[in-house]
Every structure is written in structure tokens, then in C-alpha cells.
Enzyme design. Structure first.
Site, mmCIF file in Angstrom:
data_model
loop_
_atom_site.group_PDB
_atom_site.id
_atom_site.type_symbol
_atom_site.label_atom_id
_atom_site.label_comp_id
_atom_site.label_asym_id
_atom_site.label_seq_id
_atom_site.Cartn_x
_atom_site.Cartn_y
_atom_site.Cartn_z
ATOM 1 N N ARG A 88 57.145 39.421 63.038
ATOM 2 C CA ARG A 88 56.798 38.712 61.799
ATOM 3 C C ARG A 88 58.027 38.484 60.927
ATOM 4 O O ARG A 88 57.971 37.717 59.976
ATOM 5 C CB ARG A 88 55.777 39.526 60.985
ATOM 6 C CG ARG A 88 54.380 39.503 61.550
ATOM 7 C CD ARG A 88 53.462 40.332 60.675
ATOM 8 N NE ARG A 88 52.166 40.567 61.292
ATOM 9 C CZ ARG A 88 51.121 39.765 61.160
ATOM 10 N NH1 ARG A 88 51.227 38.672 60.439
ATOM 11 N NH2 ARG A 88 49.979 40.049 61.737
ATOM 12 N N ARG A 127 35.691 28.638 55.261
ATOM 13 C CA ARG A 127 35.088 29.658 56.136
ATOM 14 C C ARG A 127 33.982 30.412 55.398
ATOM 15 O O ARG A 127 34.096 30.670 54.197
ATOM 16 C CB ARG A 127 36.140 30.684 56.568
ATOM 17 C CG ARG A 127 37.122 30.173 57.590
ATOM 18 C CD ARG A 127 38.089 31.290 57.890
ATOM 19 N NE ARG A 127 39.121 30.924 58.854
ATOM 20 C CZ ARG A 127 40.117 31.719 59.211
ATOM 21 N NH1 ARG A 127 40.221 32.916 58.680
ATOM 22 N NH2 ARG A 127 41.010 31.320 60.091
ATOM 23 N N ARG A 160 34.848 35.290 52.126
ATOM 24 C CA ARG A 160 35.556 36.569 52.030
ATOM 25 C C ARG A 160 36.761 36.449 51.104
ATOM 26 O O ARG A 160 37.366 35.382 51.002
ATOM 27 C CB ARG A 160 36.025 37.019 53.426
ATOM 28 C CG ARG A 160 34.894 37.546 54.284
ATOM 29 C CD ARG A 160 35.399 38.071 55.600
ATOM 30 N NE ARG A 160 36.132 37.056 56.333
ATOM 31 C CZ ARG A 160 36.154 36.974 57.654
ATOM 32 N NH1 ARG A 160 35.483 37.833 58.382
ATOM 33 N NH2 ARG A 160 36.849 36.048 58.266
#
Length: 214
Positions: A88, A127, A160
Site C-alpha cells: 500500500r 451501496r 454503512r
């Protein structure tokens, strides 16, 4: 065929990684999965990683690479693997590169699934998740039969916290600061390939297989 997947959170690189693994019969390796497996099996590396995780600390890059190398040394990786979620950062990429070089090995492809930030924010804020059964939907692409209600168990669907626009923007900022430089790192090594992640998932995969089949 040793592949690293790059791309912002929500770009769809995890989905593509799984499809590559299936198509080319090579393991899809996520660092989170390896950590969990080592901790569950009580390996020495797992115990060491757990001491950091229990304190809420990040596992050091050297230890992460050790756990990763232990995984890729297994028989099922002899024809290659797809790394998802690692490296990363530049320091992680450098530690991995050095370790692979010492083994006489290297990464063959770094595939960057390129999606503009605006698309990702729209994609993720659309989402919806069912907290009862874990089913996921998208208000545009995979809508539930009845708005706000899970098809599977009838529970309420929620947006979420992770998918809220302000959270997504923060995650993208971190990505641009830490992970974006990897694009330059792998370009310099002549292994970076970029595909357009805004098109249909099947078309993204077709573009990737075209690169890998050359």
C-alpha cells in the site's frame, strides 16, 4: 505470473483479483486473510503479528512481508499469485521488492484499475447493506426489489459509515498520499499496466486478460 493489484478503494480491484485467480488458476492473496490464517493456526509469525494487532498497532512492513513470503513459498503459488491490498506504500513495495530479489524473483505485472474519485464516491455512496444477513446492493446497479428492504431476509438496508461520501473522500485522500506513488514505482520497473475501471466489470476483466495473455 506474479501480479499486484493497484487502485483506489472502491475501484473494484478485489473483484478483478478474484476473477484473475479463477481464470489463471493461481491463488488470490489478501494480506488480511493471511494474517487471520496465521493467527488462527498459531504460527510464530501469527503470534508476532497478533502482539501488534492486539495493541491496535499496524503490523510492521518487514513482518508483513515475512508472512507474505511464507505464503507465496507454498506449492499452490508455484505458477504465480495475485496480491490484493499489499503493498500500500512505497516502503512496503521496497521491502517486498528487496525480499523477492534476494529469492531471484520479481513482480511481473502491477495492474492499476483506474477510476476517477468522483465515480468512486458515487459508486460507494450508492451501496446498501443488510446488517442481518450480509447481503449487499447498489441503488443503481443491483437494486433490491423493494427500496430499502433486503430481498433475502426482509431486513432494513443501510448505508454503512464506510460508504458515506465524507468517509470515502478521506479514504481517497489517504490513497492518493500513500498508494498513488506506487504507480510511479512500478512504472519505473516497467511492469505497470493501467486499465479503465469505469467500464463494465466484464470489460475491465477483458482488458486485463488481454494484457496477461500477451
Amino acid at each position: 505470473m506474479k501480479i499486484i493489484m493497484l487502485g483506489a478503494p472502491g475501484a473494484g480491484k478485489g473483484t478483478q483479483a478474484k476473477m484473475i485467480a479463477e481464470q489463471y488458476k493461481i491463488p488470490h492473496i489478501s494480506t488480511g486473510d493471511i494474517f487471520r490464517a496465521n493467527i488462527k493456526e498459531g504460527t510464530e509469525l501469527g503470534k508476532e503479528a497478533k502482539t501488534y494487532m492486539d495493541k491496535g498497532l499496524l503490523v510492521p512492513d518487514e513482518l508483513t512481508v515475512k508472512i507474505l513470503l511464507d505464503r507465496v513459498a507454498k506449492e499452490d503459488c508455484k505458477n504465480g499469485y495475485v496480491l490484493d491490498g499489499f503493498p500500500r506504500t512505497i516502503p512496503q513495495a521496497e521491502v517486498l521488492d528487496k525480499a523477492l530479489t534476494e529469492l531471484g524473483d520479481k513482480i511481473d505485472y502491477a495492474i492499476n484499475v483506474d477510476v476517477p474519485d468522483e465515480n468512486i464516491i458515487n459508486r460507494m455512496s450508492g451501496r446498501r447493506a443488510c446488517l442481518s444477513c450480509g447481503a449487499t446492493y447498489h441503488i443503481e446497479h443491483i437494486p433490491p426489489k423493494k427500496e430499502g428492504v433486503c430481498d433475502t431476509c426482509g431486513s432494513e438496508l443501510v448505508l454503512r459509515d464506510d460508504d458515506k461520501p465524507e468517509t470515502v473522500k478521506n479514504r481517497l485522500n489517504v490513497y492518493h498520499e500513500q498508494t498513488q506513488p506506487l504507480i510511479d514505482f512500478y512504472t519505473a520497473k516497467n511492469v505497470l499496466k493501467t486499465v479503465d475501471g469505469t467500464v463494465d466489470m466484464k470489460d475491465v476483466f477483458a482488458a486485463i486478460t488481454e494484457i496477461l495473455d500477451k
